[in-house]
Design a protein around this motif. Structure first.
Motif, PDB file in Angstrom:
ATOM      1  N   LEU A   6       0.831  -1.206   0.000  1.00  0.00           N
ATOM      2  CA  LEU A   6       0.000   0.000   0.000  1.00  0.00           C
ATOM      3  C   LEU A   6       0.867   1.258   0.000  1.00  0.00           C
ATOM      4  N   ALA A   7       1.943   1.234   0.784  1.00  0.00           N
ATOM      5  CA  ALA A   7       2.833   2.404   0.857  1.00  0.00           C
ATOM      6  C   ALA A   7       3.489   2.678  -0.492  1.00  0.00           C
ATOM      7  N   ASN A   8       3.800   1.623  -1.209  1.00  0.00           N
ATOM      8  CA  ASN A   8       4.389   1.797  -2.537  1.00  0.00           C
ATOM      9  C   ASN A   8       3.365   2.296  -3.548  1.00  0.00           C
ATOM     10  N   LYS A   9       2.106   1.888  -3.370  1.00  0.00           N
ATOM     11  CA  LYS A   9       1.049   2.233  -4.319  1.00  0.00           C
ATOM     12  C   LYS A   9       0.512   3.644  -4.102  1.00  0.00           C
ATOM     13  N   ASP A 138      -5.934   1.834   1.494  1.00  0.00           N
ATOM     14  CA  ASP A 138      -6.461   0.483   1.697  1.00  0.00           C
ATOM     15  C   ASP A 138      -7.811   0.297   1.007  1.00  0.00           C
ATOM     16  N   MET A 139      -8.586   1.378   0.883  1.00  0.00           N
ATOM     17  CA  MET A 139      -9.920   1.320   0.286  1.00  0.00           C
ATOM     18  C   MET A 139      -9.917   1.690  -1.201  1.00  0.00           C
ATOM     19  N   ASP A 140      -8.713   1.799  -1.795  1.00  0.00           N
ATOM     20  CA  ASP A 140      -8.566   2.167  -3.209  1.00  0.00           C
ATOM     21  C   ASP A 140      -9.162   3.538  -3.515  1.00  0.00           C
ATOM     22  N   ILE A 141      -9.029   4.441  -2.560  1.00  0.00           N
ATOM     23  CA  ILE A 141      -9.452   5.826  -2.728  1.00  0.00           C
ATOM     24  C   ILE A 141      -8.193   6.681  -2.806  1.00  0.00           C
TER      25      ILE A 141
END
Length: 199
Positions: A6-9, A138-141
């Motif tokens: 997530l941190a990379n994304k 995490d929620m793709d927001i």
């Protein structure tokens, strides 16, 4: 997906898809996540305002410098504010916190004086920002934290009483052409050894 993934994304979004809205269920979840944010002694000296109505967003956009278009295109803007009067904060913790937490404040923070107390209160709100940005990822927001706003104008537009705006976060969904996304532009960070030490 791991937290490291997530941190990379996650990245600071520069362009949003106009008109694409976050679901009411996800907004409800984000509100609850902010309510559960950590703070020193569980002090919670904050108020979070979710703005999704287009006219109100436009008012905020006009007093947001170079962030104007992001706010107009984003689904929502979340405004993070801090309690303004030390006396109001002290009343709040007397009513809601256990004796040990109040004693910590009275013995360790209060003697520092009003300027330092207000600085400590602002730091707690910034803790909630990190929590919130991670939740969004995490929620793709997608999200954009913004200090480049006219805080006093935000206070006026939102009729904030007893609180002062610190910063805002635009949330929504990235424009596929946003060049700032890691798939198009690699993240730029200092080397690990420059920022992390082991002793």
């Amino acid at each position: 997906m791991s937290f490291l993934d997530l941190a990379n994304k996650r990245y600071t979004t520069k362009q949003y898809q106009s008109g694409k809205k976050i679901s009411e269920d996800q907004i409800r979840q984000l509100k609850e996540i902010l309510r559960l944010s950590p703070s020193s002694i569980n002090s919670q000296p904050w108020k979070f305002v979710f703005v999704g109505e287009e006219q109100k967003k436009a008012e905020l956009a006009r007093v947001s410098y170079f962030n104007e278009q992001r706010i107009l295109d984003a689904s929502h803007v979340v405004v993070f504010s801090v309690i303004d009067r030390v006396e109001d904060f002290e009343k709040q913790i007397e009513e809601h916190l256990p004796e040990g937490a109040v004693n910590y404040y009275n013995n360790m923070v209060k003697p520092l004086g009003e300027a330092e107390i207000k600085s400590w209160l602002r730091h707690q709100v910034y803790l909630s920002l990190g929590f919130f940005l991670s939740a969004c990822a995490d929620m793709d927001i997608d999200s954009t934290p913004m200090e480049g706003i006219q805080s006093e104008e935000y206070d006026r537009i939102l009729n904030l009483e007893g609180y002062k705006t610190l910063f805002a976060v635009a949330i929504g969904y990235r424009n596929p052409a946003d060049s700032n996304q890691p798939a198009l532009t690699a993240k730029s960070r200092l080397p690990l050894e420059a920022v992390v030490a082991t002793v």
